[in-house]
Scaffold this active site. Structure first.
Site, PDB file in Angstrom:
ATOM      1  N   GLU A  26       0.828  -1.209   0.000  1.00  0.00           N
ATOM      2  CA  GLU A  26       0.000   0.000   0.000  1.00  0.00           C
ATOM      3  C   GLU A  26       0.865   1.263   0.000  1.00  0.00           C
ATOM      4  OE1 GLU A  26      -3.070  -0.037  -0.580  1.00  0.00           O
ATOM      5  OE2 GLU A  26      -3.252  -2.201  -0.449  1.00  0.00           O
ATOM      6  N   ASP A  52      -4.969  -4.986  -9.563  1.00  0.00           N
ATOM      7  CA  ASP A  52      -4.094  -3.946 -10.123  1.00  0.00           C
ATOM      8  C   ASP A  52      -3.724  -4.289 -11.568  1.00  0.00           C
ATOM      9  OD1 ASP A  52      -4.088  -2.565  -7.751  1.00  0.00           O
ATOM     10  OD2 ASP A  52      -2.298  -3.555  -6.994  1.00  0.00           O
TER      11      ASP A  52
END
Length: 649
Positions: A472, A548
């Site tokens: 993250e 992603d």
């Protein structure tokens, strides 16, 4: 990992977009909810007819013969002689054709009953009968005195009248049951439209209840003015368009706008769904169209609203005889005919809504039918803030709530989704025993709709927690070091019910309508930032970057095939999009050789962005360690805390 509208999350499986809108609230004045019928009414009615026939056959075989014939008990001939000699028998009847003797005597309770025995060749029986006496000392009656069969009138009632009445009664009950399932009251309602009619007080909606759709309201205001002042238009010879088509994604308020028009104009409002026209009986859709327009003409001026018109208005391709839906085409033809026969000066306005305009028949969209096409698109920044304020009127809100901040965090949300967020915030306040909704409740509601509720019982191992934290921070660090990326607002590694193990929230400072090639490339680099951080720190990578990868590939392919951002293909369109308001699926429109070149071009863009993200993280490796450790300690950090550590020397 999860990325949606400027937000990045670490996840194990793909997560969808915003949650579906809440169920519609009841209309003021009491709106009758439509009941769904059986899944297969044809099969059900056949079963009922079979059951009725079996019951009738059983009655004919078992009940009716017993009703036509008095009940008789079987005894032996010896018992008959004993009863006769004992003076119990009052009447006797012999039937040579059946070979039986029937006699009457009283049972233990004093009631007369019939008994039957075999007709035995007994020469002395007649003399015995003539000499015998009954219970009261009277002579025994012999021959033609016991009526074993019912009367002719009873025979007619049982064999003819009663079965017919029973069959008619079963048929009526069956028809009422089926009509109730199909929304009707009896057989005479087959051709009724079943449209829900609202008078002015029942709609309860005006343009004040609609926010974020200023352009659509302005286009519909002319219809309201015409219904208020038709003479102003008729005096110059102008007629209002017969129909207006509301087009837009689900949840943007198309039905609400139609009701608001009726509420503003103070006229009756007919509301019906396109699926209600076509039912199990052939020709029913056309009959209901005729009935709907007849009712509208009787109540003019009024508004007729057909929701999901693509159900009956799909383009005709002539395939009705080869698996097509001939009933739907008949309904569409009747709708076209009725719209042609309408007088525009009478004040009957036809509104329709759809989120699949590309499937509608061209004849339905020509001038003279649905003349106007009114887009009802997703609201912009100001529109989202206005929608939030409208729905917040029904909730106890803190006076310091910043609706603009919530609007910036919900780019791409529809009106229904924003209403759901307000409701979720109110529920969160109730769970915490508060009567006022605060700013943090609204932000948590946004995150709940996007990524689900917090999974407090989901415990990550220390190793997984460390991987998620670096992932993250990798996203956030790449985004922050690029000039065209949205600022980081929040980073968390708290798992969510959607499957996300963490996410990074990015909120743009201002809403943009254009996407440059540099901005698109930077977004792809941000997508790859999490995987690049894993590679840099751990020398390997996990399966958490699946979403992603999907997001990066989709954007890179759009750059090549649809946005003209490739030097190889220049401004050549290589994909066609179907259903832009729903799935938005794209299909390649090129040769196999060109498709291979597209794949190579997409791979080159993603690889270049991946290398850029890896370079940014390598240059800021110390900050990557510091921020990841801070995130592991706190589990959730704000954008301000992130930027303070990033810029700290």
């Amino acid at each position: 990992y999860f990325f949606h509208i400027g937000r990045i999350c670490y996840k194990n499986e793909q997560v969808g977009g915003f949650a579906p809108p809440c169920a519609a609230k009841n209309q003021k004045g009491g709106c009758v909810m439509k009941k769904e019928g059986p899944k297969n009414p044809k099969k059900a009615i056949i079963y009922y007819y079979i059951i009725a026939l079996v019951v009738l056959l059983l009655l004919n075989a078992l009940v009716f013969p017993r009703m036509m014939q008095r009940q008789v008990s079987e005894v032996t001939y010896n018992q008959f002689i004993a009863d006769l000699d004992a003076g119990k028998v009052s009447a006797v009847e012999e039937n040579e054709s059946e070979g039986t003797i029937t006699y009457m005597m009283k049972d233990e309770n004093g009631r007369e009953r019939l008994y039957r025995t075999a007709l035995i060749n007994d020469p002395g029986r007649v003399d015995r009968l003539l000499q015998a006496s009954g219970p009261d000392g009277a002579a025994v009656q012999f021959g033609g005195v016991i009526p074993t069969q019912a009367s002719p009138l009873m025979n007619l009632l049982v064999t003819v009248v009663f079965p017919v009445l029973l069959f008619v009664l079963v048929g009526q009950l069956l028809m009422r049951f089926m009509m109730k399932k199909m929304g009707g009251g009896n057989a005479m309602t087959f051709g009724k439209s079943n449209a829900k009619v609202y008078v002015e007080a029942q709609t309860g909606k005006t343009f004040a209840d609609v926010a974020g759709q200023d352009e659509a309201k302005e286009a519909l205001a002319e219809i309201v003015d015409f219904l208020h002042n038709p003479s102003k238009y008729n005096s110059i010879g102008a007629t209002l368009p017969k129909g207006a088509l509301l087009v837009g994604p689900p949840g943007t308020g198309k039905t609400l706008l139609a009701k608001a028009v009726a509420g503003e104009a103070h006229v009756p409002f007919f509301s019906i769904s396109g699926s209600e026209f076509v039912e199990m009986f052939v020709g029913m859709g056309a009959a209901r169209v005729r009935d709907l327009f007849k009712q509208a003409a009787d109540k003019a001026p009024c508004i007729v609203f057909i929701d999901e018109i693509d159900t009956i208005g799909k383009s005709r391709d002539g395939a009705a005889g080869m698996g097509g839906n001939d009933e739907r085409e008949q309904t569409l033809n009747q709708l076209l005919t009725e719209m042609d026969g309408f007088d525009g000066s009478k004040g009957v306005i036809i509104l329709a809504a759809t989120n699949r305009p590309e499937t509608l028949d061209k004849a339905l969209l020509r001038p003279g039918r649905f003349d106007r096409r009114i887009p009802v698109e997703l609201p912009d920044l100001e529109g989202r803030a206005a929608i939030l304020k409208v729905h917040a009127k029904k909730v106890m809100m803190d006076e310091n709530v910043d609706f603009m901040a919530i609007a910036r965090a919900t780019s791409g949300a529809s009106g229904a989704e924003l209403a759901n967020m307000i409701n979720e915030a109110a529920l969160l306040a109730v769970k915490q025993n508060r009567r006022i909704v605060r700013q943090e409740d609204l932000m948590e509601a946004v995150e709940t709709v996007i990524a689900g509720y917090q999974r407090k019982n989901k415990v990550l191992s220390q190793r997984e927690k460390r991987i998620v934290a670096y992932h993250e921070i990798g996203h956030a660090l790449v985004a922050a070091r690029q000039s065209d990326s949205a600022p980081v607002t929040k980073i968390t590694i708290v798992p969510r019910t959607s499957g996300a193990l963490g996410y990074t929230l990015q909120v743009p400072e201002e809403e943009t309508n254009l996407l440059s090639r540099e901005e698109a490339f930077n977004k792809i680099a941000t997508f790859t930032g999490g995987r690049a951080a894993e590679e840099l720190i751990f020398g390997s990578y996990t399966s958490g970057a699946s979403n992603d990868i999907e997001q990066a590939t989709r954007l890179a392919r759009s750059m090549v095939t649809r946005l003209g951002m490739s030097a190889e293909f220049d401004m050549m369109a290589l994909e066609t999009v179907s259903g832009p308001y729903l799935s938005g699926d794209a299909a390649l429109a090129c040769s196999e050789g060109t498709a291979e070149k597209i794949d190579r071009e997409v791979l080159a863009i993603i690889r270049s962005a991946h290398e850029k993200a890896a370079g940014i993280l390598a240059e800021n490796k110390e900050k990557l360690h510091e921020l990841a450790n801070f995130l592991m300690e706190r589990e959730t950090i704000t954008g301000e805390e992130f930027m303070e550590i990033l810029h700290r020397e």
